[in-house]
Design an enzyme around this catalytic site. Structure first.
Site, short mmCIF file in Angstrom:
data_model
loop_
_atom_site.label_atom_id
_atom_site.label_comp_id
_atom_site.label_asym_id
_atom_site.label_seq_id
_atom_site.Cartn_x
_atom_site.Cartn_y
_atom_site.Cartn_z
N CYS A 2 0.87 -1.18 0.00
CA CYS A 2 0.00 0.00 0.00
C CYS A 2 0.90 1.22 0.00
O CYS A 2 1.61 1.47 0.97
CB CYS A 2 -0.91 0.00 1.23
SG CYS A 2 -1.98 1.46 1.33
N GLU A 106 -3.96 1.01 -5.80
CA GLU A 106 -2.97 0.06 -6.31
C GLU A 106 -2.87 0.26 -7.81
O GLU A 106 -3.80 0.78 -8.44
CB GLU A 106 -3.36 -1.38 -6.00
CG GLU A 106 -3.32 -1.75 -4.52
CD GLU A 106 -1.92 -1.77 -3.91
OE1 GLU A 106 -0.94 -1.50 -4.65
OE2 GLU A 106 -1.82 -2.05 -2.71
#
Length: 233
Positions: A2, A106
């Site tokens: 992340c 992402e």
């Protein structure tokens, strides 16, 4: 992993949702939170039964580190091995926190470019990453508090884009995760499971998110596939 996320709620909503004491710092909605920036975390006061919000820097610097160079590579910690890694073992055991968010990003490789996607829980509700934090002192003795987001194997939704995902804690696990008296690192690791895929969705967003200077609602706005192709090619 992340590497960017969104927290578009103001501090009053954070205080209410996470049942914290009033927070002295302010927080303006953010749509492109990046590593090495100050981010809100929720911690349990070790001396009294209250939760407190505070700002720490994203990118863990272990308390025993000689310098701050580790911050750039320690924005995430793998939940499967955190209990055995020197940099993460003590924070996992003694210094856990939750990191509020309402979306994360992402990237998926598309040809020679990467297309960003925004992931949400229940159409954009607040949630919490499982985090750990530490306190490091620089050469002048100034204390710097930093944090890292724990990651896990992806659920069915996240796996379409990436082979890792941040740990999104179940609200029922907040108390145990934050409890200073719970000092069993392996027991804490039992909470670090992939989020139920049925609670999540994702959609493509503009490549504006690639640039840290861009930090507005447009960064998290859905775009059509035709727009993606136009941006990439």
């Amino acid at each position: 992993m992340c590497g960017r996320y969104r927290l578009s709620r103001r501090k009053q909503l954070l205080e209410e949702y996470f049942a914290t004491d009033p927070w002295e710092d302010d927080w303006n909605p953010r749509y492109n939170v990046a590593p090495r920036q100050p981010v809100p975390v929720v911690r349990q006061d070790p001396k009294e039964p209250v939760r407190r919000l505070s700002l720490v820097r994203w990118g863990l610097i272990p308390s025993r580190a000689k310098d701050s160079s580790s911050a750039a590579r320690m924005i995430n910690a793998r939940s499967e091995t955190a209990a055995t890694k020197p940099a993460f073992h003590d924070p996992l055991k003694f210094r856990r926190c939750i990191i509020p968010a309402d979306g994360f990003y992402e990237w998926q490789k598309t040809g020679k470019a990467k297309q960003p996607y925004c992931f949400e829980v229940n159409e954009g509700e607040l949630f919490a990453f499982a985090g750990i934090w530490d306190r490091w002192k620089d050469a002048s003795g100034n204390a710097v508090e930093t944090c890292s987001i724990l990651t896990t194997t992806p659920n069915a939704v996240a796996a379409t884009i990436h082979d890792r995902m941040p740990v999104i804690l179940d609200p029922d696990g907040y108390d145990l995760w934050l409890d200073p008296g719970m000092q069993d690192a392996r027991a804490a690791s039992e909470l670090l499971r992939p989020c139920d895929a049925r609670r999540m969705r994702y959609y493509p967003v503009s490549i504006r998110i690639n640039h840290v200077a861009n930090d507005d609602a447009e960064c998290a706005a859905p775009i059509e596939l035709s727009q993606i192709q136009g941006h990439l090619f």
